[in-house]
Design an enzyme around this catalytic site. Sequence first.
Site, short mmCIF file in Angstrom:
data_model
loop_
_atom_site.label_atom_id
_atom_site.label_comp_id
_atom_site.label_asym_id
_atom_site.label_seq_id
_atom_site.Cartn_x
_atom_site.Cartn_y
_atom_site.Cartn_z
N SER A 8 59.39 54.43 5.73
CA SER A 8 58.75 55.60 5.47
C SER A 8 57.29 55.48 5.62
CB SER A 8 59.03 56.05 4.30
OG SER A 8 58.30 57.25 3.65
N HIS A 32 61.10 57.35 9.17
CA HIS A 32 61.31 58.34 8.25
C HIS A 32 59.81 58.91 7.91
CE1 HIS A 32 63.43 60.30 4.91
NE2 HIS A 32 62.50 60.19 4.36
N MET A 67 60.79 68.33 2.41
CA MET A 67 60.51 68.62 1.21
C MET A 67 59.67 69.75 0.92
SD MET A 67 60.30 64.69 -0.74
CE MET A 67 59.40 63.89 0.63
N GLY A 141 58.48 63.43 -4.12
CA GLY A 141 57.05 63.97 -3.80
C GLY A 141 56.08 62.89 -3.97
N PHE A 142 56.38 61.57 -4.23
CA PHE A 142 55.54 60.51 -4.27
C PHE A 142 56.18 59.35 -3.97
CE2 PHE A 142 53.70 63.44 -7.25
CZ PHE A 142 52.44 63.75 -6.79
N GLY A 143 55.53 58.22 -3.25
CA GLY A 143 55.97 57.06 -3.08
C GLY A 143 55.67 56.07 -4.17
N GLY A 144 56.43 54.89 -3.97
CA GLY A 144 56.05 53.82 -5.04
C GLY A 144 56.93 53.77 -6.00
N ASP A 170 66.89 57.01 -0.47
CA ASP A 170 65.41 57.09 -0.34
C ASP A 170 65.01 57.14 -1.68
OD1 ASP A 170 62.78 57.47 0.22
OD2 ASP A 170 62.92 59.44 1.06
N GLY A 171 64.14 55.98 -1.79
CA GLY A 171 63.56 55.76 -2.99
C GLY A 171 63.77 54.80 -3.92
N GLY A 172 62.63 53.61 -3.84
CA GLY A 172 62.57 52.52 -5.02
C GLY A 172 63.55 51.37 -4.32
N GLY A 192 59.83 52.35 2.12
CA GLY A 192 58.28 52.66 2.14
C GLY A 192 57.42 51.50 1.84
N SER A 193 57.22 51.45 0.66
CA SER A 193 56.56 50.31 0.16
C SER A 193 56.82 48.98 0.51
CB SER A 193 56.25 50.60 -1.55
OG SER A 193 55.72 51.73 -1.73
#
Length: 215
Positions: A8, A32, A67, A141-144, A170-172, A192-193
């Site tokens: 991402s 992404h 989003m 809404g937010f990464g990380g 998607d996410g974490g 992402g991170s």
Amino acid sequence: MELHIAPSILAADFAALGAEIKSVETATDYLHIDIMDGHFVPNLSFGPGVVSAIRPLTNMVFDVHLMISEPLRYAKTFLDAGADILTVHCECHPDPNELDKLVHSYDCKLGISISPDTDLEELRPYLPYADMILVMSVYPGFGGQSFIENSISRIRKVRQMAPEIDLEVDGGIGIDNIAAVTKAGANIIVAGSSVFGAQNRAERIRALQERCVTI
């Protein structure tokens, strides 16, 4: 079912997006791209101009995640900009017939996303049209953010609802939990991170791939 890691770019260095894309494209074929409007989610990110600017830089699959509150209003703009997969949120209640006609007229794939607190039954009207379901394992809404643990059971249920199509999460997601996520049924993993926070992004992607459990 093919497995893909989708880095991402929300976690990338915005001042060097071209170089950031090059750092991952040797290890994976998906990218992404999170689009946020400051209304559906409390943050702003990229517009269609960024998508069109980076489109000539790579042949990666552009996995564009809208989003935004009015996905049908802007869908054509992002398809014209170079999206290969266009994902919209079921919480916005877009008309599935309109989405189907528009997205597939571009020979692109249609994704439907669902947020952590939304009843999975909200996906039902979209399943006949969707090429992919995206289960959010953090609040959009937010990464990380940290992975929400009950997402595993939600992934498993969605895979049961839609056994034949791509299932993205998607996410974490990182080295420690990607095995559980893929074992539950996901075959496209947004990272992402975990990827862009690593010094060697290609090595990190390969490490993630090695820990996946194929189904």
